[in-house]
Design an enzyme around this catalytic site. Structure first.
Site, PDB file in Angstrom:
ATOM      1  N   ASP A 159       0.827  -1.208   0.000  1.00  0.00           N
ATOM      2  CA  ASP A 159       0.000   0.000   0.000  1.00  0.00           C
ATOM      3  C   ASP A 159       0.861   1.257   0.000  1.00  0.00           C
ATOM      4  O   ASP A 159       1.961   1.255   0.541  1.00  0.00           O
ATOM      5  CB  ASP A 159      -0.901  -0.028   1.255  1.00  0.00           C
ATOM      6  CG  ASP A 159      -2.020   0.988   1.164  1.00  0.00           C
ATOM      7  OD1 ASP A 159      -2.312   1.469   0.051  1.00  0.00           O
ATOM      8  OD2 ASP A 159      -2.598   1.310   2.213  1.00  0.00           O
ATOM      9  N   ASN A 171     -10.753  -2.688  -5.670  1.00  0.00           N
ATOM     10  CA  ASN A 171      -9.960  -1.831  -6.562  1.00  0.00           C
ATOM     11  C   ASN A 171     -10.644  -1.607  -7.918  1.00  0.00           C
ATOM     12  O   ASN A 171     -10.338  -0.646  -8.623  1.00  0.00           O
ATOM     13  CB  ASN A 171      -8.551  -2.397  -6.786  1.00  0.00           C
ATOM     14  CG  ASN A 171      -7.617  -2.221  -5.606  1.00  0.00           C
ATOM     15  OD1 ASN A 171      -6.666  -2.967  -5.421  1.00  0.00           O
ATOM     16  ND2 ASN A 171      -7.873  -1.216  -4.776  1.00  0.00           N
TER      17      ASN A 171
HETATM   18  C1  FPP Z   1      -1.820   0.237  -3.329  1.00  0.00           C
HETATM   19  O1  FPP Z   1      -1.402   1.561  -3.488  1.00  0.00           O
HETATM   20  C2  FPP Z   1      -1.490  -0.576  -4.449  1.00  0.00           C
HETATM   21  C3  FPP Z   1      -2.357  -1.286  -5.236  1.00  0.00           C
HETATM   22  C4  FPP Z   1      -3.559  -0.779  -5.874  1.00  0.00           C
HETATM   23  C5  FPP Z   1      -2.092  -2.688  -5.497  1.00  0.00           C
HETATM   24  C6  FPP Z   1      -0.641  -3.042  -5.655  1.00  0.00           C
HETATM   25  C7  FPP Z   1      -0.108  -2.777  -7.020  1.00  0.00           C
HETATM   26  C8  FPP Z   1       1.197  -2.632  -7.285  1.00  0.00           C
HETATM   27  C9  FPP Z   1       2.266  -2.748  -6.256  1.00  0.00           C
HETATM   28  C10 FPP Z   1       1.640  -2.323  -8.648  1.00  0.00           C
HETATM   29  C11 FPP Z   1       1.546  -3.494  -9.579  1.00  0.00           C
HETATM   30  C12 FPP Z   1       2.186  -4.701  -9.025  1.00  0.00           C
HETATM   31  C13 FPP Z   1       2.669  -5.701  -9.773  1.00  0.00           C
HETATM   32  C14 FPP Z   1       3.215  -6.883  -9.091  1.00  0.00           C
HETATM   33  C15 FPP Z   1       2.684  -5.641 -11.244  1.00  0.00           C
HETATM   34  P1  FPP Z   1      -2.508   2.673  -3.449  1.00  0.00           P
HETATM   35  O2  FPP Z   1      -2.756   3.127  -4.827  1.00  0.00           O
HETATM   36  O3  FPP Z   1      -3.714   2.183  -2.727  1.00  0.00           O
HETATM   37  O4  FPP Z   1      -1.797   3.767  -2.603  1.00  0.00           O
HETATM   38  P2  FPP Z   1      -2.489   4.904  -1.748  1.00  0.00           P
HETATM   39  O5  FPP Z   1      -3.133   4.231  -0.575  1.00  0.00           O
HETATM   40  O6  FPP Z   1      -1.346   5.761  -1.355  1.00  0.00           O
HETATM   41  O7  FPP Z   1      -3.475   5.599  -2.618  1.00  0.00           O
END
Ligand code: FPP
Length: 254
Positions: A14, A62
């Site tokens: 996250d 998501n």
């Molecule tokens: C959370 O950050 C991340 C996600 C939506 C899922 C994880 C995705 C990745 C690490 C990128 C793709 C991964 C691979 C393995 C190809 P957020 O967007 O919720 O962050 P925030 O809470 O700061 O908004």
């Protein structure tokens, strides 16, 4: 020596969006960096001898994000799997994805299938992407299977449910790591986390690295995993040579 290593690590990655936003960049920049960190952590865990690594890559919720961000994440996933396939094979890592995979675009599904297939004979770490995954949906799926199979109520126990979850055959996570300081599970592994040790770090996922992973592993080593029992019982179990996390049959109530 594998000193009290968790058999199964699961990570809630996250903080990609916030990492990018504080740099005045688009959230997608954070996801790009996040994918790079995911690759590094996969290699680090595999080298450490971790048997199972699960990454919460895309949750059921998501899908509710802006279409532009969802499309970017799907394209990133598809590209990541295509690029990393050979590396996974080289590192003897077996890949699988769990979740409502039918909701994924065909381009991602194709890469998931090709990567699962290409790594199916690998015997090292088992890497699972929880993709379009929700803990509640997982439990609902198990309940639906029980009903569809007509399993009578008196035959429904933990084993009956576990064998119908998407994690069937996998051990539960010993250690769940969540980055970015949020102290919630966000619909991840709701059943499977019953006795997991949960480590929360304020570090945002794009800043996560091997030293952060080592900190989590150090912390894990200090945990006393009682599985509902007392310290005295654990010590007795240890002196009788049983494994620490071996749950003995409960004595019938007196
Ligand atoms: C959370 O950050 C991340 C996600 C939506 C899922 C994880 C995705 C990745 C690490 C990128 C793709 C991964 C691979 C393995 C190809 P957020 O967007 O919720 O962050 P925030 O809470 O700061 O908004």
């Amino acid at each position: 020596m594998k000193k009290q290593l968790p058999q199964h690590i699961a990570i809630i990655m996250d903080g990609n969006g916030r990492w990018a936003e504080v740099r005045g960049r688009n959230r997608t920049f954070g996801h790009l960096r996040g994918a790079r960190v995911a690759r590094e952590m996969i290699e680090a865990c595999s080298e450490l001898g971790i048997e199972n690594l699960t990454l919460y890559t895309f949750s059921s919720e998501n899908w509710l994000r802006p279409l532009e961000e969802v499309s970017f994440l799907m394209a990133l996933l598809s590209r990541h799997l295509k690029r990393e396939r050979a590396n996974l094979v080289k590192n003897n890592i077996q890949f699988q994805a769990i979740g409502e995979l039918s909701r994924l675009p065909q381009s991602v599904l194709d890469e998931v299938e090709a990567t699962t297939e290409a790594t199916s004979a690998c015997t090292g770490m088992k890497l699972t992407f929880a993709l379009s995954y929700g803990g509640r949906q997982d439990i609902i799926g198990a309940v639906k299977s029980l009903v569809a199979e007509g399993v009578p109520a008196d035959q429904i126990d933990e084993a009956a449910i576990e064998s119908r979850l998407l994690t069937k055959g996998m051990c539960d996570p010993d250690l769940i790591i969540r980055t970015s300081g949020e102290s919630r599970l966000s619909n991840f592994f709701l059943w499977q986390s019953a006795y997991s040790e949960i480590y929360i770090t304020p570090t945002l996922w794009p800043n996560y690295d091997e030293s952060e992973l080592n900190k989590a592993l150090e912390w894990y080593r200090t945990r006393e995993r009682r599985f509902g029992r007392t310290t005295a019982q654990l010590n007795q179990q240890k002196s009788s040579g049983q494994k620490r996390d071996q749950v003995p049959e409960l004595a019938p109530p007196q």
